[in-house]
Design an enzyme around this catalytic site. Structure first.
Site, PDB file in Angstrom:
ATOM      1  N   GLU A   1      -7.107  -5.969  -0.881  1.00  0.00           N
ATOM      2  CA  GLU A   1      -8.133  -5.670   0.122  1.00  0.00           C
ATOM      3  C   GLU A   1      -9.557  -5.813  -0.405  1.00  0.00           C
ATOM      4  O   GLU A   1     -10.404  -4.941  -0.218  1.00  0.00           O
ATOM      5  CB  GLU A   1      -7.914  -4.262   0.690  1.00  0.00           C
ATOM      6  CG  GLU A   1      -8.574  -4.044   2.059  1.00  0.00           C
ATOM      7  CD  GLU A   1      -8.306  -2.662   2.633  1.00  0.00           C
ATOM      8  OE1 GLU A   1      -7.215  -2.469   3.182  1.00  0.00           O
ATOM      9  OE2 GLU A   1      -9.175  -1.785   2.505  1.00  0.00           O
TER      10      GLU A   1
ATOM     11  N   HIS B   1      -8.462   1.962  12.397  1.00  0.00           N
ATOM     12  CA  HIS B   1      -8.063   2.978  11.418  1.00  0.00           C
ATOM     13  C   HIS B   1      -9.206   3.878  10.948  1.00  0.00           C
ATOM     14  O   HIS B   1      -8.958   4.996  10.509  1.00  0.00           O
ATOM     15  CB  HIS B   1      -7.386   2.317  10.214  1.00  0.00           C
ATOM     16  CG  HIS B   1      -5.978   1.884  10.507  1.00  0.00           C
ATOM     17  ND1 HIS B   1      -5.678   0.903  11.423  1.00  0.00           N
ATOM     18  CD2 HIS B   1      -4.780   2.313  10.012  1.00  0.00           C
ATOM     19  CE1 HIS B   1      -4.364   0.742  11.475  1.00  0.00           C
ATOM     20  NE2 HIS B   1      -3.790   1.583  10.634  1.00  0.00           N
TER      21      HIS B   1
ATOM     22  N   LYS C   1       1.254 -10.266   8.633  1.00  0.00           N
ATOM     23  CA  LYS C   1       0.882  -9.378   7.523  1.00  0.00           C
ATOM     24  C   LYS C   1       1.137 -10.065   6.181  1.00  0.00           C
ATOM     25  O   LYS C   1       0.328  -9.957   5.260  1.00  0.00           O
ATOM     26  CB  LYS C   1       1.628  -8.040   7.618  1.00  0.00           C
ATOM     27  CG  LYS C   1       1.196  -7.089   6.499  1.00  0.00           C
ATOM     28  CD  LYS C   1       1.279  -5.631   6.817  1.00  0.00           C
ATOM     29  CE  LYS C   1       0.679  -4.799   5.682  1.00  0.00           C
ATOM     30  NZ  LYS C   1       0.774  -3.366   5.874  1.00  0.00           N
TER      31      LYS C   1
ATOM     32  N   ARG D   1      -8.019  -8.634   4.142  1.00  0.00           N
ATOM     33  CA  ARG D   1      -6.943  -7.668   4.404  1.00  0.00           C
ATOM     34  C   ARG D   1      -7.485  -6.470   5.192  1.00  0.00           C
ATOM     35  O   ARG D   1      -6.756  -5.817   5.937  1.00  0.00           O
ATOM     36  CB  ARG D   1      -6.292  -7.191   3.095  1.00  0.00           C
ATOM     37  CG  ARG D   1      -5.194  -6.176   3.356  1.00  0.00           C
ATOM     38  CD  ARG D   1      -4.297  -5.872   2.181  1.00  0.00           C
ATOM     39  NE  ARG D   1      -3.284  -4.919   2.601  1.00  0.00           N
ATOM     40  CZ  ARG D   1      -2.204  -4.615   1.910  1.00  0.00           C
ATOM     41  NH1 ARG D   1      -1.978  -5.204   0.750  1.00  0.00           N
ATOM     42  NH2 ARG D   1      -1.339  -3.738   2.375  1.00  0.00           N
TER      43      ARG D   1
ATOM     44  N   HIS E   1      -7.948   7.320  11.420  1.00  0.00           N
ATOM     45  CA  HIS E   1      -7.652   8.201  10.283  1.00  0.00           C
ATOM     46  C   HIS E   1      -8.439   9.511  10.371  1.00  0.00           C
ATOM     47  O   HIS E   1      -7.939  10.578  10.001  1.00  0.00           O
ATOM     48  CB  HIS E   1      -7.970   7.499   8.956  1.00  0.00           C
ATOM     49  CG  HIS E   1      -6.892   6.559   8.509  1.00  0.00           C
ATOM     50  ND1 HIS E   1      -7.048   5.688   7.458  1.00  0.00           N
ATOM     51  CD2 HIS E   1      -5.629   6.372   8.949  1.00  0.00           C
ATOM     52  CE1 HIS E   1      -5.933   4.999   7.265  1.00  0.00           C
ATOM     53  NE2 HIS E   1      -5.057   5.401   8.168  1.00  0.00           N
TER      54      HIS E   1
ATOM     55  N   LYS F   1       0.871  -1.188   0.000  1.00  0.00           N
ATOM     56  CA  LYS F   1       0.000   0.000   0.000  1.00  0.00           C
ATOM     57  C   LYS F   1       0.901   1.228   0.000  1.00  0.00           C
ATOM     58  O   LYS F   1       1.684   1.425   0.937  1.00  0.00           O
ATOM     59  CB  LYS F   1      -0.890   0.037   1.245  1.00  0.00           C
ATOM     60  CG  LYS F   1      -2.196  -0.710   1.121  1.00  0.00           C
ATOM     61  CD  LYS F   1      -3.118  -0.386   2.306  1.00  0.00           C
ATOM     62  CE  LYS F   1      -4.408  -1.173   2.212  1.00  0.00           C
ATOM     63  NZ  LYS F   1      -5.292  -0.938   3.376  1.00  0.00           N
TER      64      LYS F   1
HETATM   65  N1  LIG Z   1       1.526   1.409   3.708  1.00  0.00           N
HETATM   66  C1  LIG Z   1       1.089   0.837   4.797  1.00  0.00           C
HETATM   67  O1  LIG Z   1       0.672  -0.328   4.811  1.00  0.00           O
HETATM   68  C2  LIG Z   1       1.118   1.604   6.088  1.00  0.00           C
HETATM   69  C3  LIG Z   1       0.960   0.924   7.302  1.00  0.00           C
HETATM   70  C4  LIG Z   1       1.013   1.665   8.475  1.00  0.00           C
HETATM   71  C5  LIG Z   1       1.276   3.034   8.439  1.00  0.00           C
HETATM   72  N2  LIG Z   1       1.460   3.636   7.246  1.00  0.00           N
HETATM   73  C6  LIG Z   1       1.805   5.062   7.172  1.00  0.00           C
HETATM   74  O2  LIG Z   1       3.071   5.240   7.798  1.00  0.00           O
HETATM   75  C7  LIG Z   1       3.172   6.580   8.243  1.00  0.00           C
HETATM   76  C8  LIG Z   1       3.737   6.611   9.640  1.00  0.00           C
HETATM   77  O3  LIG Z   1       5.005   6.016   9.611  1.00  0.00           O
HETATM   78  P1  LIG Z   1       6.040   6.200  10.801  1.00  0.00           P
HETATM   79  O4  LIG Z   1       5.344   6.045  12.088  1.00  0.00           O
HETATM   80  O5  LIG Z   1       7.191   5.340  10.486  1.00  0.00           O
HETATM   81  O6  LIG Z   1       6.390   7.752  10.715  1.00  0.00           O
HETATM   82  P2  LIG Z   1       7.543   8.580   9.981  1.00  0.00           P
HETATM   83  O7  LIG Z   1       7.909   7.992   8.705  1.00  0.00           O
HETATM   84  O8  LIG Z   1       7.063   9.987  10.013  1.00  0.00           O
HETATM   85  O9  LIG Z   1       8.774   8.432  10.965  1.00  0.00           O
HETATM   86  C9  LIG Z   1       8.632   8.886  12.284  1.00  0.00           C
HETATM   87  C10 LIG Z   1       9.724   9.888  12.676  1.00  0.00           C
HETATM   88  O10 LIG Z   1      10.894   9.158  13.032  1.00  0.00           O
HETATM   89  C11 LIG Z   1      12.017   9.630  12.299  1.00  0.00           C
HETATM   90  N3  LIG Z   1      12.864   8.461  12.111  1.00  0.00           N
HETATM   91  C12 LIG Z   1      12.632   7.418  11.287  1.00  0.00           C
HETATM   92  N4  LIG Z   1      13.537   6.458  11.499  1.00  0.00           N
HETATM   93  C13 LIG Z   1      14.354   6.897  12.461  1.00  0.00           C
HETATM   94  C14 LIG Z   1      15.467   6.329  13.125  1.00  0.00           C
HETATM   95  N5  LIG Z   1      15.862   5.077  12.886  1.00  0.00           N
HETATM   96  N6  LIG Z   1      16.098   7.077  14.055  1.00  0.00           N
HETATM   97  C15 LIG Z   1      15.657   8.334  14.355  1.00  0.00           C
HETATM   98  N7  LIG Z   1      14.600   8.912  13.790  1.00  0.00           N
HETATM   99  C16 LIG Z   1      13.947   8.189  12.845  1.00  0.00           C
HETATM  100  C17 LIG Z   1      11.447  10.265  11.061  1.00  0.00           C
HETATM  101  O11 LIG Z   1      12.307  11.226  10.541  1.00  0.00           O
HETATM  102  C18 LIG Z   1      10.148  10.866  11.600  1.00  0.00           C
HETATM  103  O12 LIG Z   1      10.432  12.106  12.198  1.00  0.00           O
HETATM  104  C19 LIG Z   1       1.785   7.172   8.165  1.00  0.00           C
HETATM  105  O13 LIG Z   1       1.707   8.039   7.068  1.00  0.00           O
HETATM  106  C20 LIG Z   1       0.896   5.977   7.949  1.00  0.00           C
HETATM  107  O14 LIG Z   1      -0.264   6.288   7.229  1.00  0.00           O
HETATM  108  C21 LIG Z   1       1.383   2.955   6.069  1.00  0.00           C
HETATM  109  O1  LIG Z   2      -1.715  -2.853   5.009  1.00  0.00           O
HETATM  110  C1  LIG Z   2      -2.901  -2.642   5.251  1.00  0.00           C
HETATM  111  O2  LIG Z   2      -3.806  -3.139   4.589  1.00  0.00           O
HETATM  112  C2  LIG Z   2      -3.277  -1.749   6.376  1.00  0.00           C
HETATM  113  O3  LIG Z   2      -4.449  -1.399   6.513  1.00  0.00           O
HETATM  114  C3  LIG Z   2      -2.208  -1.323   7.312  1.00  0.00           C
HETATM  115  C4  LIG Z   2      -2.498  -0.043   8.063  1.00  0.00           C
HETATM  116  O4  LIG Z   2      -1.764  -0.090   9.267  1.00  0.00           O
HETATM  117  C5  LIG Z   2      -2.028   1.208   7.326  1.00  0.00           C
HETATM  118  O5  LIG Z   2      -2.148   2.333   8.149  1.00  0.00           O
HETATM  119  C6  LIG Z   2      -2.631   1.454   5.966  1.00  0.00           C
HETATM  120  O6  LIG Z   2      -1.943   2.479   5.292  1.00  0.00           O
HETATM  121  C7  LIG Z   2      -4.065   1.899   6.051  1.00  0.00           C
HETATM  122  O7  LIG Z   2      -4.613   1.684   4.809  1.00  0.00           O
HETATM  123  P1  LIG Z   2      -5.825   2.497   4.222  1.00  0.00           P
HETATM  124  O8  LIG Z   2      -6.198   1.682   3.027  1.00  0.00           O
HETATM  125  O9  LIG Z   2      -6.894   2.548   5.266  1.00  0.00           O
HETATM  126  O10 LIG Z   2      -5.324   3.843   3.880  1.00  0.00           O
HETATM  127 ZN   LIG Z   3      -1.744   1.891  10.230  1.00  0.00          ZN
END
Ligand SMILES: NC(=O)c1ccc[n+]([C@@H]2O[C@H](COP(=O)([O-])OP(=O)(O)OC[C@H]3O[C@@H](n4cnc5c(N)ncnc54)[C@H](O)[C@@H]3O)[C@@H](O)[C@H]2O)c1
Ligand SMILES: O=C(O)C(=O)C[C@@H](O)[C@H](O)[C@H](O)COP(=O)(O)O
Ligand SMILES: [Zn+2]
Length: 367
Positions: free
Chosen positions: A238, A249, A228, A242, A253, A145
Site C-alpha cells: 500500500e 474505510h 484484488k 492499493r 473505520h 493484511k
Molecule cells: N485483511 C483484510 O484485507 C480485510 C479486508 C476486509 C475486512 N477485514 C476484516 O474482516 C473482519 C470482518 O470479517 P467478517 O465480516 O468475515 O466477520 P467475522 O469473521 O466476524 O464473521 C462474521 C460472523 O459470521 C460467522 N460465520 C463465519 N462463517 C460462517 C459460516 N459459513 N456459517 C455461519 N456463520 C459463519 C462468524 O462466526 C461471525 O459470527 C473485520 O475485522 C475487518 O476489519 C480484513
Molecule cells: O486489502 C486492503 O488493502 C484493504 O484495504 C481491504 C479492506 O477491505 C480491509 O478492510 C482492510 O483491512 C483495511 O485495511 P486498513 O489498512 O485500512 O486497516
Molecule cells: Zn474492508
C-alpha cells in the site's frame, strides 16, 4: 469439482485463490500437494467450528495430515491483543514449526487474527486462508493484511503476511446469516465503485442471484478476487494504488470504532455507510454528481444495508471524537489526511492532503 483459480502474482511468493462449491472437502489434498508432510493447526471461531470444522478435519485426515484446533469466540472483539496472545501461545503449545501450517478457517476476524499470529510465531509460519464469509472470500483472505484492533482504532497493530493458498468454498456461505451476507456484499459492491462500473451495473441486475447461491455467486467472488489480486500484485504494501481498496474505510473505520467494535455495526455495514459518505463528500466538493451518489445509496439500501450514520442505533461519538479516530488512519502522512474520493461510479481516486476542517464540516451536517 469445477473450480476457478485466480493467481496472486507476487514476485517470488505467488499463490492461488481457488473458488468453487464444495472445495472444503479438497482442503487436505490441496495442502498435501503444496506442503507434503506438514502438520497443521486450525484457527476458527465457535460458529464456524459448529458447522464446518468436521469437514475440514476429515479432509485433512483423509490426506494423512495431522491437525489440532484453536477455537476463539466469534466477533470483532476477538481481534484484540489478549486473544492474539492466547492464540500465539496455543499455536506454540502444539509445537508446530516453520515447515508446518496454520489454517485460518473462518471470516475476516479469524483470518486477520490467525494471519497475524502466523506472521509473529517463530517469526513467521506459513498459513492457508479458508474464508467462510462472503466478506472473507472477496476481500480479507486475499492480500496479506493481517492484524488486530487497538483502543486507538481499527487494525492499528498488524503485519503484511501473505498466505500460501486461499481456498474459497462458496457452498459454506449457505450457512451464513443474512445480515453477515449483506455486510460482506458492501465489499463486493466496493470493487464496482472503485474502477469497474460494468461490474456495478451487473450487480444491480444480479445481486439476488449472488445472495441465492446461483453461479452468479462464484462469478462475483472471482471478479472481486481478480481485482484484488491485480492491485496486491502491483502494490503489496500500500505505497500506491492499493489504498483504493480503502474506499469507504476512513469514515467506516471511525464509525466501527465509535460503535465499540460491537455487533451494533459490522465492518461491512460500516463500509457501506462510509462509501456513501465518500460519494456524498465528493459531490459536496464538486467532484462527482448527485445522481451517482443516489444510485449507490439506492443499491446498498436495496440489499438491506444502512447508508447513513444516523441509522446506527445507540450513542455514537461526536464529530470531534470521530475526527480524532480519523487522525489515526494508517493512510495519514505527517498529519495530512488521505481519503478515497470519487468522480463517479467506477472512478475512485486517492485524494491526499484532504482538509480536516472540510471533513469536520461535512460530518457536522450529516443526517
Ligand atoms: N485483511 C483484510 O484485507 C480485510 C479486508 C476486509 C475486512 N477485514 C476484516 O474482516 C473482519 C470482518 O470479517 P467478517 O465480516 O468475515 O466477520 P467475522 O469473521 O466476524 O464473521 C462474521 C460472523 O459470521 C460467522 N460465520 C463465519 N462463517 C460462517 C459460516 N459459513 N456459517 C455461519 N456463520 C459463519 C462468524 O462466526 C461471525 O459470527 C473485520 O475485522 C475487518 O476489519 C480484513
Ligand atoms: O486489502 C486492503 O488493502 C484493504 O484495504 C481491504 C479492506 O477491505 C480491509 O478492510 C482492510 O483491512 C483495511 O485495511 P486498513 O489498512 O485500512 O486497516
Ligand atoms: Zn474492508
Amino acid at each position: 469439482m469445477s473450480a476457478t483459480t485466480v493467481r496472486v502474482d507476487l514476485a517470488g511468493r505467488p499463490y492461488d485463490i481457488v473458488i468453487g462449491r464444495g472445495l472444503l472437502a479438497e482442503l487436505g489434498l490441496r495442502i498435501a500437494a503444496l506442503r507434503p508432510g506438514a502438520n497443521t493447526v486450525i484457527v476458527t471461531d465457535e460458529n464456524v467450528a459448529a458447522r464446518h470444522l468436521d469437514t475440514a478435519k476429515a479432509s485433512l485426515a483423509g490426506a494423512g495430515i495431522t491437525s489440532s484446533e484453536i477455537i476463539i469466540a466469534p466477533g470483532e472483539k476477538s481481534k484484540s491483543i489478549d486473544v492474539f496472545a492466547s492464540v500465539c501461545d496455543q499455536i506454540l503449545a502444539t509445537r508446530i514449526g516453520r515447515n508446518d501450517l496454520v489454517i485460518a478457517l473462518g471470516g475476516g476476524v479469524v483470518g486477520d487474527l490467525a494471519g497475524f499470529a502466523a506472521a509473529a510465531v517463530r517469526r513467521g509460519l506459513d498459513y492457508v486462508q479458508v474464508p467462510t464469509t462472503l466478506l472473507a472470500q472477496v476481500d480479507s483472505s486475499v492480500g496479506g493484511k493481517t492484524g488486530i484492533n487497538s483502543q486507538y482504532g481499527k487494525n492499528l497493530i498488524g503485519a503484511f503476511h501473505q498466505p500460501i493458498l486461499v481456498l474459497a468454498d462458496t457452498a459454506v456461505l449457505d450457512t451464513l446469516p443474512e445480515r453477515e451476507f449483506q455486510a460482506g456484499y458492501a465489499e463486493v459492491a466496493k470493487y464496482g465503485l472503485i474502477d469497474d462500473a460494468k461490474f456495478f451495473n451487473w450487480l444491480e441486475a444480479n445481486w439476488r442471484h449472488v445472495f441465492d447461491g446461483g453461479p452468479e455467486r462464484e462469478e462475483a467472488v472471482a471478479i472481486c478476487c481478480r481485482a484484488k489480486a491485480a492491485i496486491v500484485a502491483r502494490d503489496e504494501k500500500e505505497t500506491g494504488d492499493r489504498a483504493l481498496l480503502n474506499l469507504g474505510h476512513t469514515f467506516g473505520h471511525a464509525l466501527e470504532a465509535g460503535a465499540g467494535f460491537s455487533s451494533r455495526l459490522l465492518h461491512g455495514e460500516a463500509v457501506a455507510i462510509g462509501m456513501v459518505q465518500a460519494f456524498d463528500y465528493s459531490v459536496e466538493q464538486g467532484l462527482a454528481n448527485g445522481q451517482d451518489a443516489e444510485r449507490v445509496r439506492r443499491h446498498l439500501k436495496s440489499v438491506g444495508l444502512r447508508t447513513r450514520p444516523s441509522e446506527i442505533e445507540g450513542d455514537m461519538p461526536d464529530v470531534d471524537e470521530l475526527m480524532a479516530l480519523i487522525a489515526q488512519d494508517k493512510k495519514v502522512q505527517r498529519g495530512k489526511l488521505t481519503f478515497i474520493l470519487t468522480r463517479g461510479i467506477g472512478e475512485s481516486f486517492i485524494a491526499k492532503d484532504v482538509d480536516p476542517a472540510k471533513v469536520h464540516a461535512f460530518l457536522s451536517q450529516q443526517g
